[in-house]
Each structure stands twice: as C-alpha cells, then as structure tokens.
Design a protein around this motif. Structure first.
Motif, mmCIF file in Angstrom:
data_model
loop_
_atom_site.group_PDB
_atom_site.id
_atom_site.type_symbol
_atom_site.label_atom_id
_atom_site.label_comp_id
_atom_site.label_asym_id
_atom_site.label_seq_id
_atom_site.Cartn_x
_atom_site.Cartn_y
_atom_site.Cartn_z
ATOM 1 N N GLU A 47 0.921 -1.220 -0.231
ATOM 2 C CA GLU A 47 -0.018 -0.047 -0.209
ATOM 3 C C GLU A 47 0.902 1.104 0.011
ATOM 4 N N GLY A 48 0.609 2.204 -0.940
ATOM 5 C CA GLY A 48 1.539 3.613 -0.992
ATOM 6 C C GLY A 48 2.050 3.690 -2.468
ATOM 7 N N PRO A 49 3.058 4.530 -2.375
ATOM 8 C CA PRO A 49 3.564 4.651 -3.894
ATOM 9 C C PRO A 49 4.502 3.715 -4.527
ATOM 10 N N HIS A 50 4.910 3.575 -5.577
ATOM 11 C CA HIS A 50 5.778 2.813 -6.274
ATOM 12 C C HIS A 50 7.027 2.472 -5.418
ATOM 13 N N LEU A 51 7.616 1.315 -5.467
ATOM 14 C CA LEU A 51 8.797 0.912 -4.643
ATOM 15 C C LEU A 51 9.806 1.161 -5.790
ATOM 16 N N SER A 52 10.911 1.780 -5.277
ATOM 17 C CA SER A 52 12.079 2.075 -6.029
ATOM 18 C C SER A 52 13.220 1.532 -5.268
ATOM 19 N N PRO A 53 13.743 0.463 -5.643
ATOM 20 C CA PRO A 53 14.733 -0.261 -4.713
ATOM 21 C C PRO A 53 16.154 0.326 -4.767
ATOM 22 N N GLU A 54 16.327 1.258 -5.656
ATOM 23 C CA GLU A 54 17.804 2.017 -5.568
ATOM 24 C C GLU A 54 17.837 3.170 -4.759
ATOM 25 N N ARG A 55 16.844 3.504 -4.116
ATOM 26 C CA ARG A 55 16.938 4.414 -2.957
ATOM 27 C C ARG A 55 16.724 3.988 -1.584
ATOM 28 N N PRO A 56 17.041 4.594 -0.411
ATOM 29 C CA PRO A 56 16.603 3.999 0.610
ATOM 30 C C PRO A 56 15.400 4.679 1.244
ATOM 31 N N TYR A 57 14.675 3.951 2.046
ATOM 32 C CA TYR A 57 13.325 4.536 2.773
ATOM 33 C C TYR A 57 13.674 4.678 4.252
ATOM 34 N N LEU A 58 12.684 5.331 4.699
ATOM 35 C CA LEU A 58 12.516 5.648 6.310
ATOM 36 C C LEU A 58 11.907 4.423 7.079
ATOM 37 N N SER A 59 12.572 3.550 7.864
ATOM 38 C CA SER A 59 11.772 2.619 8.244
ATOM 39 C C SER A 59 11.348 2.704 9.824
ATOM 40 N N PHE A 60 10.087 2.246 9.923
ATOM 41 C CA PHE A 60 9.513 2.361 11.230
ATOM 42 C C PHE A 60 9.332 1.038 11.977
ATOM 43 N N GLY A 61 9.841 0.068 11.345
ATOM 44 C CA GLY A 61 9.947 -1.294 11.828
ATOM 45 C C GLY A 61 8.768 -2.074 11.182
ATOM 46 N N VAL A 62 8.545 -3.290 11.608
ATOM 47 C CA VAL A 62 7.738 -4.284 11.080
ATOM 48 C C VAL A 62 6.490 -4.711 12.111
ATOM 49 N N VAL A 63 5.337 -4.407 11.764
ATOM 50 C CA VAL A 63 4.098 -4.502 12.779
ATOM 51 C C VAL A 63 3.226 -5.367 12.013
ATOM 52 N N ASP A 64 2.959 -6.491 12.770
ATOM 53 C CA ASP A 64 1.889 -7.468 12.092
ATOM 54 C C ASP A 64 2.347 -8.082 10.979
#
Length: 510
Positions: free
Chosen positions: A452-469
């Motif tokens: 859910e959300g925008p298209h993934l671009s694996p070449e750049r980093p994302y801000l991670s808030f952890g894994v929930v459920d």
C-alpha cells in the motif's frame, strides 16, 4: 469531629437570635467545629456590658475559634468562618467582636548546669584556670541539666534542684543574657527572620536576572531588586530591639551578595537556561507549598469530595496517556495510523509522564486556593459558594493550553523528522520511535509485490519504522507518504544515510 490541630486562636463574641432552640443549635455547631464555648449571656449584658442593645430573644456566646492559616488577618478569617457555619445551620447570627489570642513564648537564655569545683582548685590568675575555662566551654564540667532564665534565676534554679554535688554553677549556651537588649518572642523572631531572608533572596534573584538584560527587562528587574533591597533593609532593622540595627543590616546585605555570588558561575550562553530553571524551580516550589497549605486544612469530608475525584481524574489521564496520545499525533503527522507504529511499553509510560507533566499547570489553581485559605481571603473561606461557571471556564482554558502544547510537541517532532529526511540525515527519535534509513530489496517479482502506498524504487533508501503484524512500515521522502509492504516479500538492510544508493537490484528486473 472536634478539630485537634490548629494554627491560630481567636476570641469571638457571636450574637444568636431566635430563642432557646436556636441557642442550643448554635452550641451544638460550636462543639462540632471543636470551638470551646467560654461563656454566654443575654443580649445587652455581660461580657460586653451595655455595648449591645437589650434583646430577650438574643444571646451572646463567647467562643474560641481555632483555625489554620497565617496570624495576619486571622480575626477576619475566624469571623468569616463563623458566619459560614451559622448560615449553613440556618441561624440568625452576628459576629460582634473578634480578636486574636496571642500566646507567644519569651526568648529566655539557656544555661547548662556545671560543677564549679574547678574554680576552687585553680588560682585566679594561673594558666591552669585559663585552661579550665576552655574546658568549661567544651562541656568538661557539665553535670547534666538545663535551666532557663536570667543569670541569677538560672543559678538559683540550679542550686535549688541539684543536690548530688556541693558546688553548682551554670554556663551560658547563648548570648541572650548579655546586655539590656530585649528580644522579640520566639514566633515573632522567626517571622521577622523569615521576612528578612525572603526579601534578600528576592533581591539576589532580581540582580541575577538583570545581568545581561537591556531595555524594559533591565529596568523591570532593577526595580524588583530595588524593592527587594528596601524590603530587606526594613526587615533587617526589625530583627532586633535596641541598638543592633546596623548589625542586622549588615547580615541582610551579606546574605544578598552571598546568594548572588552562588549563581554567578552560571554565565555566558548558559545564563538563559539557568534563569529558566530558576523560574521553573520557584514555580514548582510555590505550587507544592500551595497544595500543602490546602491539604493540611482539609477535613475528612473535603478529602472525600476532592481527593477521590482527583485520583480518578489522574487515573483516567494516565490511562489515556498510556494509549500514547503523543505517539498517535506523531504517527498522524506522517500519515500513519496509530496501529502502524509499534512502541515499547516503557516508552508509552514515558509518554504518559510527558502528558501528565503538560497537565501540571492545572495544579496552579488548587495551589493558589491553598495560599488564599492560608491568608484568610474572603472568597476562600470554607462554605463559600464558588462561581462554578467561572472555574469551569478557567479549567477548560488550562486544558486547551495543554492540548495545544501536546499538538505542538508532536508537530515539532514531525517537522524535525521531515527536515532530517530532506537532508538525508538520521532523524531524531521521539519517545521510542526511532526511524532508520533502510534499503528495500524485493524478494519476489515487482509485479507480485503487494502493498500500500507509492511505487517502490529499490535503488534508494526508505525510512523504516519497523515491522508491525508482518507489514514493513516505510516512509518515502520523495512523495512524503507511507509505504506499507508485506515483510515476507522484501528484504530490509540498513542504509548508511538517506543520500546513499542501494546496490541491490529488484528481483523482477534480474
């Protein structure tokens, strides 16, 4: 239940009209309050003679009102309390006279009983006698026992009641026996000393705040310092009777400069922080003092009427804070829902403490009420009908301010996070929420990647808030929107920074 503890005693004459039944009811009310009745007489007779007009339906009671609070204006406080008690009983009563009962203690000199045989054992002008005098001051010849009074009185008391030794003398434990200076009574001395210390502290604090200021602020603090100095000098001259005024003035001035020198090391850029801390410390001390003055006067009925609702309110506030209000506001600022970010329990407790600390300004109201009751203000007398609407509006205003503070705290944290992501820096944590830069590598083909959300671009980093459920909670700094992907379909690896490039290739592109 009779009142066992009190601060002040006030003698009052209360005229009760209405006949014997009302007189008996007034007597019962006085007994319930713990106020001794010293006597009663028909209206117009003793104890005030013909000062009152004769009235066969009236009776004048002489009672002793015992109440908490300051000595100043305690007669007014006693009269107000009497009127409230009589009005609550539905009686026609008039407080005709009220005067404080002063029973302060004289400051008598203290003496220690000693054995005076050393005087006979050493010649008057020998070095042994000088050594014996030093030993006397150190307690070498004490035999046990303390007496108080003037020198001759103390000596007679020691010789009359000490029978186990032949020679009995006394040595002074203070200097009040010297000279003709009369000392104030004990409580009056403490009160005057407290005034001198308070004015001196105010002067020293004002001088500290005036340093480095300019314009209106400088003139304000200099004026406060001048007023504090004038009050300190006046209080210093009232410390002692007789010819010790200059010594008292010197003590007050030395106290001012000593306190100012204590705070002098806090200079430079840290001075503003120090001033803020001093103001907050003074505010906290004032609130605690006001609450103590309020609580110490409560009866069991007031404890049930005020403490139980207060405990319930604090428990409810703690429960709401445990639901992480600040965390929910922070998540909403980043377009996450409160369930999307998982926070450890310890940080939820700390967030609860933060919310409760924001609620602390509400305690200013009962603290002020405590000071008002201690100083016998008319509107704070027990039984006074309060303006409920005005107090409710004030509390709602305070709660509104607290709500704005909570919103501002979360909004500031969100702004710091977004600004850090724009620069590619590591964003600061917020009550256990510590986002990290992460490279996201799909473990399945891009076409099969669910999320859910925008298209993934694996070449750049994302801000991670952890894994929930089982869902990886990511935040895209380009679109400023959250990206939620199934954790089983991606591999998450830490990134050096937000500006670094991820080397992993998408599975769908290999």
């Amino acid at each position: 239940m009779p009142q066992a503890r009190y601060d002040q005693r006030v003698r009052a004459l209360v005229e009760i009209r209405g006949g014997p039944d009302d007189w008996d009811e007034a007597q019962r009310r006085f007994d319930d309050q713990g106020w001794p009745v010293r006597g009663s007489s028909p209206g117009g007779e003793q104890p005030r003679g013909s000062a009152l007009d004769p009235d066969p339906a009236a009776r004048v009671f002489e009672i002793e009102v015992r109440l908490f609070g300051a000595a100043k204006a305690c007669d007014r406080g006693a009269a107000n309390r009497l009127r409230k008690v009589m009005r609550s009983a539905g009686l026609e009563a008039y407080v005709r006279f009220a005067e404080p009962i002063r029973r302060d203690r004289e400051m008598l000199s203290q003496w220690r009983v000693v054995d005076s045989a050393w005087r006979r054992a050493h010649p008057p002008h020998s070095w042994r006698r000088a050594v014996a005098r030093v030993a006397l001051l150190c307690g070498r010849y004490d035999v046990g026992g303390i007496v108080s009074g003037k020198p001759r009185q103390a000596l007679r008391l020691a010789r009359t009641h000490t029978l186990q030794i032949a020679g009995v003398g006394v040595r002074p434990l203070d200097g009040r026996w010297r000279g003709p200076v009369r000392y104030w009574p004990e409580e009056e001395t403490e009160r005057r000393l407290f005034h001198a210390v308070s004015w001196s502290l105010l002067t020293a604090a004002a001088l500290l705040f005036a340093v480095g200021r300019s314009g209106f602020a400088w003139w304000f603090w200099v004026t406060v310092a001048g007023l504090g100095m004038a009050g300190g000098l006046r209080a210093g001259t009232r410390l002692s009777r007789g010819g010790r005024r200059f010594g008292a003035l010197a003590v007050v001035l030395l106290m001012v400069f000593f306190v100012a020198s204590v705070f002098e090391p806090f200079g430079g850029d840290e001075r503003g922080w120090t001033r803020r801390q001093i103001l907050m410390t003074a505010l906290v001390i004032g609130v605690l003092a006001g609450l103590w003055l309020l609580v110490r006067q409560w009866s069991w009925g007031e404890w049930a009427a005020w403490v139980v609702p207060l405990v319930v309110t604090l428990a409810l506030s703690s429960f709401l804070a445990a639901g992480s209000v600040l965390h929910a506001l922070y998540a909403d600022g980043l377009s996450f829902s409160p369930e999307d970010i998982e926070v450890p329990a310890v940080w939820r407790v700390l967030a609860a403490v933060k919310v409760l600390s924001l609620l602390s300004p509400v305690l200013v109201v009962p603290a002020w009420w405590g000071f008002a009751r201690h100083r016998h203000h008319l509107y704070a007398a027990p039984g006074e009908r309060l303006n409920v609407a005005l107090n409710a509006c004030f509390f709602l205003l305070m709660l509104g301010v607290v709500t704005l503070q909570a919103l501002d705290s979360a909004r500031t944290a969100v702004d710091r996070t977004t600004q850090a992501t724009e620069r590619g820096d590591d964003p600061p944590s917020y009550f256990g929420i510590g986002p990290e830069w992460t490279c996201v590598e799909p473990a399945v083909r891009m076409a099969r990647l669910s999320g859910e959300g925008p298209h993934l671009s694996p070449e750049r980093p994302y801000l991670s808030f952890g894994v929930v459920d089982g869902t990886a909670m990511l935040w895209d700094r380009t679109t400023r929107e959250p990206l939620k992907l199934r954790a089983s379909q991606v591999r998450l690896t830490p990134a050096a920074s937000g500006t670094s490039r991820c080397t992993a290739a998408a599975a769908g592109d290999s």
